[in-house]
Design a protein around this motif. Structure first.
Motif, mmCIF file in Angstrom:
data_model
loop_
_atom_site.group_PDB
_atom_site.id
_atom_site.type_symbol
_atom_site.label_atom_id
_atom_site.label_comp_id
_atom_site.label_asym_id
_atom_site.label_seq_id
_atom_site.Cartn_x
_atom_site.Cartn_y
_atom_site.Cartn_z
ATOM 1 N N GLN A 82 -16.252 48.565 6.149
ATOM 2 C CA GLN A 82 -15.721 47.522 7.007
ATOM 3 C C GLN A 82 -15.057 48.117 8.249
ATOM 4 N N ALA A 83 -14.350 49.231 8.054
ATOM 5 C CA ALA A 83 -13.668 49.883 9.174
ATOM 6 C C ALA A 83 -14.639 50.627 10.074
ATOM 7 N N CYS A 84 -15.719 51.155 9.487
ATOM 8 C CA CYS A 84 -16.699 51.911 10.271
ATOM 9 C C CYS A 84 -18.099 51.570 9.769
ATOM 10 N N PRO A 85 -18.652 50.430 10.215
ATOM 11 C CA PRO A 85 -19.971 50.001 9.709
ATOM 12 C C PRO A 85 -21.105 50.939 10.081
ATOM 13 N N GLN A 86 -20.906 51.792 11.073
ATOM 14 C CA GLN A 86 -21.975 52.716 11.479
ATOM 15 C C GLN A 86 -22.143 53.879 10.498
ATOM 16 N N LEU A 87 -21.164 54.083 9.621
ATOM 17 C CA LEU A 87 -21.187 55.209 8.699
ATOM 18 C C LEU A 87 -22.161 54.955 7.554
ATOM 19 N N ASP A 88 -23.029 55.919 7.291
ATOM 20 C CA ASP A 88 -23.932 55.871 6.135
ATOM 21 C C ASP A 88 -23.143 56.324 4.904
ATOM 22 N N ILE A 89 -22.764 55.372 4.056
ATOM 23 C CA ILE A 89 -21.931 55.685 2.894
ATOM 24 C C ILE A 89 -22.608 56.671 1.955
ATOM 25 N N SER A 90 -23.936 56.686 1.956
ATOM 26 C CA SER A 90 -24.663 57.624 1.088
ATOM 27 C C SER A 90 -24.748 59.015 1.688
ATOM 28 N N CYS A 91 -24.369 59.157 2.987
ATOM 29 C CA CYS A 91 -24.508 60.440 3.699
ATOM 30 C C CYS A 91 -25.912 61.000 3.525
ATOM 31 N N SER A 92 -26.894 60.153 3.838
ATOM 32 C CA SER A 92 -28.320 60.503 3.719
ATOM 33 C C SER A 92 -28.682 60.938 2.306
ATOM 34 N N GLY A 93 -27.937 60.447 1.320
ATOM 35 C CA GLY A 93 -28.206 60.788 -0.071
ATOM 36 C C GLY A 93 -27.708 62.156 -0.481
ATOM 37 N N GLN A 94 -27.093 62.898 0.445
ATOM 38 C CA GLN A 94 -26.655 64.259 0.163
ATOM 39 C C GLN A 94 -25.310 64.306 -0.562
#
Length: 413
Positions: A152-164
């Motif tokens: 919510q604070a940073c919608p541009q962030l990929d929470i999965s970190c590209s699956g890494q």
């Protein structure tokens, strides 16, 4: 209005005032000499003059004002540390930063953003809970949040970190902020000079004169200066100064690198740090992404940056923000981080009477600038360290009373 400003700017009747005088030749003696013209040294000079009326002070800078670690950091201000001693100290600094622009009569571009320390593993989450409880115990706003609140604070962030390295949660520190680092140094210099402090650039200290265990003078590239009080606030150059007074410290020097991207439309409203990925990133008022990584693994007195750093850092940034893959890195640099075994600073008196030390800041010196200047000024004026910095005394290493901040240094280890 723009035309009026241009007329004023070009008018010989209204020349722009200098930030501070062009001091070239030091006097024969001073009540205090401060080695290091960065934020800490200039802040100490300012508070010596402001709080104690000690204005016969010389600040000696080998290079130029703010040209060391003050101008090489990534501008983050926070107090979400791990020990009560550390949290109380940095919280005092955050509170000072909030009013510092007004006090120094200079826009420091201080901006409260909120600070997320991301956790990618179960063990990292345990550390975040630990830090949150310590922070709450001493009245600092920090709490553990889940992936939904981070998104919510940073919608541009990929929470999965590209699956890494999927993000499990974070320590959220609402007071986390950024400030313009060079403006902090220049603001302190301006006000210290206004009160009578003399600032000498391109002036190298070549020796410190000690007799019967007491400081009596300083040798410089511009001559000898008599003084009975000397403060060393030189960050990565600390071992070279302490050798002059035959003091041993456990400080080691590692390069710490950072970089900025090309400017872009503002989109990152918060500060993100990942200890697991060794990444921290925020966006400046000019639209640049200000990014850093972990310490270089080797000991070296160098400010040279490397391709290995920027390759490793940007690969993790793209894991977090895949849409940044085509953004250009326009500038990279390094500073010299002076690290202690417990990841806490060394502040206060030393075995040499009249020689004071402000060192061991590693990756966390900029955020401590106001409070370090104020407490070191008090130490020099009264020859007694205030309670706030007593845990950071040099003798703690002999007494086995370390202040273990390693878990709160984020990417500093």
């Amino acid at each position: 209005m723009p035309l009026g400003l241009l007329k004023y700017a070009l008018s010989k009747e209204h020349p722009a005032p200098r930030f501070f005088r062009d001091c070239t030749e030091p006097k024969k003696s001073y009540d205090a000499v401060i080695i290091g013209g960065g934020g800490h040294g200039l802040a100490a000079a300012y508070y010596l003059a402001k709080d104690f009326g000690i204005t016969n002070v010389a600040v000696l800078e080998k290079g130029y004002i703010g040209g060391g670690n003050t101008g090489r950091n990534t501008t983050i201000v926070r107090s979400n540390y791990l020990t009560p001693e550390g949290v109380n100290f940095y919280d005092a600094s955050v509170k000072m930063y909030e009013d510092l622009s007004q006090e120094l009569d200079l826009n420091l571009f201080y901006s409260t953003r909120g600070h997320f320390t991301l956790a990618h593993t179960d063990s990292a989450m345990r550390t975040m809970r630990w830090r949150a409880e310590v922070n709450k115990h001493v009245g600092v706003e920090s709490r553990v949040v889940g992936p939904d609140e981070i998104s919510q604070a940073c919608p541009q962030l990929d929470i999965s970190c590209s699956g890494q390295a999927p993000i499990q949660g974070a320590l959220y520190h609402a007071p986390g902020s950024v400030a313009r680092h060079d403006a902090v140094a220049w603001g302190y210099a301006k006000e210290a000079d206004r009160m009578g402090v003399e600032i000498f650039q391109s002036t190298e200290v070549t020796g410190i004169d000690v007799k019967s265990g007491k400081v009596v003078g300083v040798n410089t590239s511009k001559g000898y200066i008599e003084t009975n009080r000397v403060l060393s606030a030189v960050a990565g150059f600390t071992p070279r100064i302490t050798e002059m007074v035959d003091i041993e410290t456990p400080i080691v020097i590692h390069p710490l690198q950072a970089c900025v991207s090309e400017p872009m439309k503002p989109w990152l409203d918060t500060i993100l740090v990942s200890g697991s990925l060794h990444v921290y990133v925020s966006q400046s008022s000019r639209g640049e992404l200000v990014m850093g990584s972990s310490l270089d693994p080797y000991e070296m007195h160098s400010t040279r940056s490397s391709l290995d750093f920027v390759e490793g850092l940007t690969s993790h940034i793209v894991d977090m923000f895949p849409f940044l893959s085509n953004v250009k890195v326009v500038r990279q640099w390094a500073g010299m981080a002076d690290l202690t075994p417990d990841f806490a600073p060394i502040m206060g008196k030393t075995p040499v009477e009249g020689f004071y030390l402000d060192a061991g800041w590693g990756t966390w010196g900029f955020k401590a600038t106001p409070i370090s200047g104020k407490t070191m000024a008090e130490t020099m004026a009264r020859d007694i360290a205030p309670d706030l910095i007593e845990p950071f005394r040099l003798t703690r290493f002999e007494d086995y009373e370390l202040t273990g901040e390693k878990g709160a240094a984020s990417v500093g280890h």
